[in-house]
Design a protein around this motif. Structure first.
Motif, mmCIF file in Angstrom:
data_model
loop_
_atom_site.group_PDB
_atom_site.id
_atom_site.type_symbol
_atom_site.label_atom_id
_atom_site.label_comp_id
_atom_site.label_asym_id
_atom_site.label_seq_id
_atom_site.Cartn_x
_atom_site.Cartn_y
_atom_site.Cartn_z
ATOM 1 N N ASN A 56 54.328 -22.965 -25.706
ATOM 2 C CA ASN A 56 54.990 -22.172 -24.683
ATOM 3 C C ASN A 56 54.334 -22.450 -23.348
ATOM 4 N N ALA A 57 55.106 -22.352 -22.281
ATOM 5 C CA ALA A 57 54.548 -22.622 -20.957
ATOM 6 C C ALA A 57 55.236 -21.763 -19.896
ATOM 7 N N THR B 250 59.023 -20.242 -20.797
ATOM 8 C CA THR B 250 59.522 -20.301 -22.170
ATOM 9 C C THR B 250 59.031 -19.114 -22.999
ATOM 10 N N PHE B 251 57.975 -18.421 -22.525
ATOM 11 C CA PHE B 251 57.545 -17.185 -23.195
ATOM 12 C C PHE B 251 58.674 -16.154 -23.115
ATOM 13 N N ASN C 165 61.460 -16.896 -25.225
ATOM 14 C CA ASN C 165 61.079 -17.041 -26.633
ATOM 15 C C ASN C 165 61.569 -18.372 -27.193
ATOM 16 N N GLN C 166 61.328 -19.423 -26.415
ATOM 17 C CA GLN C 166 61.771 -20.758 -26.804
ATOM 18 C C GLN C 166 60.631 -21.766 -26.645
ATOM 19 N N PRO C 167 59.629 -21.695 -27.518
ATOM 20 C CA PRO C 167 58.571 -22.707 -27.455
ATOM 21 C C PRO C 167 59.157 -24.098 -27.609
ATOM 22 N N GLN C 168 58.565 -25.059 -26.927
ATOM 23 C CA GLN C 168 59.110 -26.408 -26.875
ATOM 24 C C GLN C 168 58.327 -27.369 -27.772
ATOM 25 N N GLU D 196 53.130 -30.320 -3.383
ATOM 26 C CA GLU D 196 52.635 -29.002 -3.767
ATOM 27 C C GLU D 196 51.962 -29.015 -5.140
ATOM 28 N N THR D 197 51.169 -27.989 -5.381
ATOM 29 C CA THR D 197 50.466 -27.814 -6.648
ATOM 30 C C THR D 197 51.291 -26.921 -7.568
ATOM 31 N N LEU D 198 51.430 -27.331 -8.816
ATOM 32 C CA LEU D 198 52.049 -26.481 -9.830
ATOM 33 C C LEU D 198 50.955 -25.863 -10.688
ATOM 34 N N VAL D 199 51.184 -24.627 -11.098
ATOM 35 C CA VAL D 199 50.237 -23.934 -11.958
ATOM 36 C C VAL D 199 50.972 -23.536 -13.235
ATOM 37 N N ALA D 200 50.317 -23.723 -14.376
ATOM 38 C CA ALA D 200 50.942 -23.393 -15.659
ATOM 39 C C ALA D 200 49.975 -22.613 -16.538
#
Length: 339
Positions: free
Chosen positions: A111-112, A126-127, A130-133, A183-187
């Motif tokens: 999940n991300a 995806t949390f 409720n769709q983990p990849q 830009e910076t992405l944060v996960a």
């Protein structure tokens, strides 16, 4: 068998999106309900000019300025003071798991939650859905792959991605995404599993209970039906073991195959019906039926494998051309090349 077009995983799979352009091959191993999504900010494609950087473990850091909140099931990310920037992809383990260590060649279910470091806006979650990849490590966004590499299954981590490892690729691949290339992405990422969703392929060492097949080089296989009950789990039996390298998820596998119905042995398709050349298809990335993804990854090139695909691991309740609804399928697959 038509190749299955991959569903778009938002930001998490920029390199994988390119696979959705694959057309129908001679072999059809996909459900007809899968469609190619329309372009959207969360479904970019990577152009030839956007070369992902090599995948190496992310640097370690505290990532002060990013706050993780919410609950384990529905986490949240807050950029305390925008813009948040980093020149080097950096990861912080929030909760360490106890499972196996993630490698470059692994298939990972995760999940991300993605937010923009520039605006603090949530880009993908995806949390919440409720769709983990399920994606091979080397086909996630490079920044996510770097953050997962070397971590244990069950871990939850915070990853700040340098532009070259995320936003630059996305902006080039899909200008409609609205992301700036610098830009910076944060996960926030939760590694749930190494492997595929659902039950794994059951690799058996005995032919007991399986149909008798005859397979000769250069010809479609034939099958003598069995009176045994069909397995409920994707099953593989190696008829002949090859000596080549192991097939990994994310590779293009070229194979000769014959597909038959468990009930009566009727052939519904064969690569030999479409020419002498083996059929290439992406393996382990959701573009073929689950039984193929699960049972052919991990096999050696040069092998001949008997794969039994129950309905849930094949076409399910929908009829497909010569395949009745709820059919258990039997395949004989020769693994010719993987690259």
């Amino acid at each position: 068998m038509r190749l299955r077009t991959s569903s778009a995983l938002a930001l998490a799979a920029v390199p994988a999106i390119a696979l959705s352009a694959c057309g129908s091959g001679g072999a059809s191993t996909t459900t007809s309900t899968t469609t190619t999504p329309a372009p959207s900010p969360s479904a970019p494609a990577t152009p030839a000019s956007a070369t992902p950087p090599p995948i190496t473990p992310a640097a370690k850091g505290d990532l002060a300025g990013i706050t993780v909140g919410g609950t384990p099931a529905k986490p949240s990310l807050k950029v305390d003071k925008a813009p948040f920037t980093t020149k080097e992809t950096t990861a912080k383990v929030v909760t360490e798991g106890t499972g196996q260590v993630v490698k470059k060649t692994d298939m990972v279910v995760a999940n991300a939650l993605f937010v923009s470091g520039k605006t603090g806006k949530t880009l993908e979650d995806t949390f919440a859905a409720n769709q983990p990849q399920q994606i091979p490590v080397n086909q996630w966004i490079p920044g996510v792959a770097k953050g997962m590499l070397g971590q244990k299954v069950g871990s939850r981590m915070l990853i700040a991605m340098a532009p070259a490892d995320a936003a630059t690729l996305i902006a080039q691949g899909n200008p409609q995404s609205g992301l700036a290339a610098d830009e910076t992405l944060v996960a926030y990422v939760e590694i749930q599993k190494v492997g595929f969703k659902g039950e794994a392929c059951k690799v058996v060492t005995s032919k007991e209970g399986l149909p008798e097949v005859t397979a000769a080089d250069g010809k479609a296989a034939t099958m003598k039906p069995t009176t045994a009950a069909a397995p409920k789990q994707a099953t593989a039996y190696v008829l002949k073991e090859g000596t080549g390298p192991v097939v990994n998820a994310g590779q293009t596998l070229s194979s000769h195959y014959t597909g038959m119905l468990w009930t009566n042995g009727t052939k519904f398709d064969s690569s030999y019906d479409h020419g002498a050349e083996p059929t290439p298809f992406p393996i382990g990335v959701g573009q073929v039926i689950p039984a193929w993804d699960k049972c052919l990854t991990g096999q050696k090139v040069g092998s001949r494998v008997l794969v039994v695909a129950p309905p849930a691991e094949a076409y399910g309740a929908k009829a497909q051309d010569k395949i009745p609804a709820n059919s258990t399928l039997v395949f004989v697959v020769d693994l010719v090349k993987a690259q």
